[in-house]
Design an enzyme around this catalytic site. Sequence first.
Site, PDB file in Angstrom:
ATOM      1  N   SER A 138      40.828  20.473  40.348  1.00 38.45           N
ATOM      2  CA  SER A 138      41.154  21.556  39.402  1.00 38.45           C
ATOM      3  C   SER A 138      42.623  21.500  39.010  1.00 38.45           C
ATOM      4  CB  SER A 138      40.874  22.903  40.071  1.00 38.45           C
ATOM      5  OG  SER A 138      41.315  23.964  39.257  1.00 38.45           O
ATOM      6  N   TYR A 151      42.484  28.685  47.537  1.00 32.35           N
ATOM      7  CA  TYR A 151      41.810  27.862  46.517  1.00 32.35           C
ATOM      8  C   TYR A 151      42.754  26.766  46.031  1.00 32.35           C
ATOM      9  CZ  TYR A 151      39.101  26.490  42.418  1.00 32.35           C
ATOM     10  OH  TYR A 151      38.394  25.758  41.492  1.00 32.35           O
TER      11      TYR A 151
HETATM   12  N1  LIG Z   1      34.885  27.037  36.318  1.00 31.73           N
HETATM   13  C1  LIG Z   1      36.136  26.621  36.229  1.00 31.73           C
HETATM   14  O1  LIG Z   1      36.935  27.130  35.399  1.00 31.73           O
HETATM   15  C2  LIG Z   1      36.629  25.505  37.115  1.00 31.73           C
HETATM   16  C3  LIG Z   1      37.869  24.927  36.798  1.00 31.73           C
HETATM   17  C4  LIG Z   1      38.332  23.875  37.579  1.00 31.73           C
HETATM   18  C5  LIG Z   1      37.571  23.416  38.630  1.00 31.73           C
HETATM   19  N2  LIG Z   1      36.374  24.013  38.930  1.00 31.73           N
HETATM   20  C6  LIG Z   1      35.603  23.443  40.040  1.00 31.73           C
HETATM   21  O2  LIG Z   1      34.420  22.897  39.500  1.00 31.73           O
HETATM   22  C7  LIG Z   1      33.419  22.819  40.512  1.00 31.73           C
HETATM   23  C8  LIG Z   1      32.109  23.386  39.966  1.00 31.73           C
HETATM   24  O3  LIG Z   1      32.271  24.788  39.788  1.00 31.73           O
HETATM   25  P1  LIG Z   1      31.612  25.593  38.568  1.00 31.73           P
HETATM   26  O4  LIG Z   1      32.731  26.098  37.737  1.00 31.73           O
HETATM   27  O5  LIG Z   1      30.547  24.776  37.944  1.00 31.73           O
HETATM   28  O6  LIG Z   1      31.036  26.859  39.327  1.00 31.73           O
HETATM   29  P2  LIG Z   1      29.589  27.297  39.832  1.00 31.73           P
HETATM   30  O7  LIG Z   1      28.651  27.435  38.686  1.00 31.73           O
HETATM   31  O8  LIG Z   1      29.849  28.497  40.669  1.00 31.73           O
HETATM   32  O9  LIG Z   1      29.091  26.070  40.717  1.00 31.73           O
HETATM   33  C9  LIG Z   1      29.425  25.929  42.052  1.00 31.73           C
HETATM   34  C10 LIG Z   1      28.377  25.031  42.679  1.00 31.73           C
HETATM   35  O10 LIG Z   1      28.784  24.834  44.050  1.00 31.73           O
HETATM   36  C11 LIG Z   1      27.662  25.049  44.859  1.00 31.73           C
HETATM   37  N3  LIG Z   1      28.027  25.518  46.192  1.00 31.73           N
HETATM   38  C12 LIG Z   1      28.855  26.533  46.514  1.00 31.73           C
HETATM   39  N4  LIG Z   1      28.878  26.698  47.852  1.00 31.73           N
HETATM   40  C13 LIG Z   1      28.035  25.764  48.362  1.00 31.73           C
HETATM   41  C14 LIG Z   1      27.609  25.419  49.668  1.00 31.73           C
HETATM   42  N5  LIG Z   1      28.053  26.111  50.743  1.00 31.73           N
HETATM   43  N6  LIG Z   1      26.739  24.411  49.833  1.00 31.73           N
HETATM   44  C15 LIG Z   1      26.264  23.713  48.756  1.00 31.73           C
HETATM   45  N7  LIG Z   1      26.640  23.970  47.494  1.00 31.73           N
HETATM   46  C16 LIG Z   1      27.508  24.992  47.309  1.00 31.73           C
HETATM   47  C17 LIG Z   1      26.852  26.117  44.135  1.00 31.73           C
HETATM   48  O11 LIG Z   1      25.499  26.055  44.563  1.00 31.73           O
HETATM   49  P3  LIG Z   1      24.792  27.131  45.540  1.00 31.73           P
HETATM   50  O12 LIG Z   1      25.502  28.440  45.388  1.00 31.73           O
HETATM   51  O13 LIG Z   1      23.383  27.144  45.035  1.00 31.73           O
HETATM   52  O14 LIG Z   1      24.907  26.546  46.899  1.00 31.73           O
HETATM   53  C18 LIG Z   1      26.993  25.648  42.690  1.00 31.73           C
HETATM   54  O15 LIG Z   1      26.007  24.692  42.422  1.00 31.73           O
HETATM   55  C19 LIG Z   1      33.985  23.582  41.709  1.00 31.73           C
HETATM   56  O16 LIG Z   1      34.524  22.670  42.630  1.00 31.73           O
HETATM   57  C20 LIG Z   1      35.125  24.400  41.094  1.00 31.73           C
HETATM   58  O17 LIG Z   1      36.102  24.676  42.056  1.00 31.73           O
HETATM   59  C21 LIG Z   1      35.887  25.046  38.194  1.00 31.73           C
END
Ligand SMILES: NC(=O)c1ccc[n+]([C@@H]2O[C@H](COP(=O)([O-])OP(=O)(O)OC[C@H]3O[C@@H](n4cnc5c(N)ncnc54)[C@H](OP(=O)(O)O)[C@@H]3O)[C@@H](O)[C@H]2O)c1
Length: 246
Positions: A138, A151
Amino acid sequence: MTSSLGKVIVVGASSGMGAALTRQLARRGSSVAAVARRADLLDDVRATAPDRIHTYAFDTSDVDQVPALFERIVSELGGLDGLIYAAGAMPPIAEGEYTFDKDRTMVDVNLLGALAWMNLAAARFEAARAGTIVGISSVAGERGRRKNPAYAATKAALTTYLEALRNRCSRYGVNVVTAKPGFVDTDMTKGMPGLLWLISADEAATRILALADRQNSASGFVPKRWGLVLAIVRSVPSFVFRRLNF
Ligand SMILES: NC(=O)c1ccc[n+]([C@@H]2O[C@H](COP(=O)([O-])OP(=O)(O)OC[C@H]3O[C@@H](n4cnc5c(N)ncnc54)[C@H](OP(=O)(O)O)[C@@H]3O)[C@@H](O)[C@H]2O)c1
């Protein structure tokens, strides 16, 4: 389609970028092992390409069980060409809040889970002299902003780990990719007001796959324009940065 992502594991595949990556990979012909905790959402993702998407309900913080699941998936896919680690947690942290349990969840999911999967993939791909590892880090890992210290720390650590992995494995033909998104419209950012340059999960996934397809162990911001912002943010001296509120 690049052969390096023909048989691929996506951890964190039930929503957001991981779900979009899984759907896009399946659409272009990959066999995808979709891993996350929420089985119902994994089933929805699988319904878009039932022949190509295989689901595994699993909590990635259960790191002791990762090797057994990794081996099971490799056997069920009949090999492995790629691992994408998209799992992430970012619980809201209020002003003045210091809750260790929330911090531990972020360390477990964002960092330790990533290491557990990536070490296994790195060992396998280094021996095979081929394979792709993608980590979703990120922009938050570039500087210690005041809003969510743990984070930022987990993403900084993940970025550094991936850089080291790239320096270790790329000489053996392993493609190690760091994707550093800005703001993406997913469950993680739901309800947050006024997010700069917010893009969809599908757009982010397309850009992340483009980075991986370059096959040159790329590290990149998603989209690229965040690189300019972060160059400025990184140059702000600490005594000024601590007075800022973003
Ligand atoms: N959204 C943003 O603006 C942003 C920006 C930069 C980076 N990111 C990063 O991008 C990545 C994807 O996030 P997203 O934005 O797509 O959010 P999201 O929709 O909340 O996706 C998070 C994913 O992580 C999984 N997860 C969380 N805890 C888990 C666990 N204990 N075991 C297995 N899976 C787990 C969730 O699945 P379950 O809950 O079903 O387990 C879900 O599939 C993350 O690493 C986040 O930090 C996001």
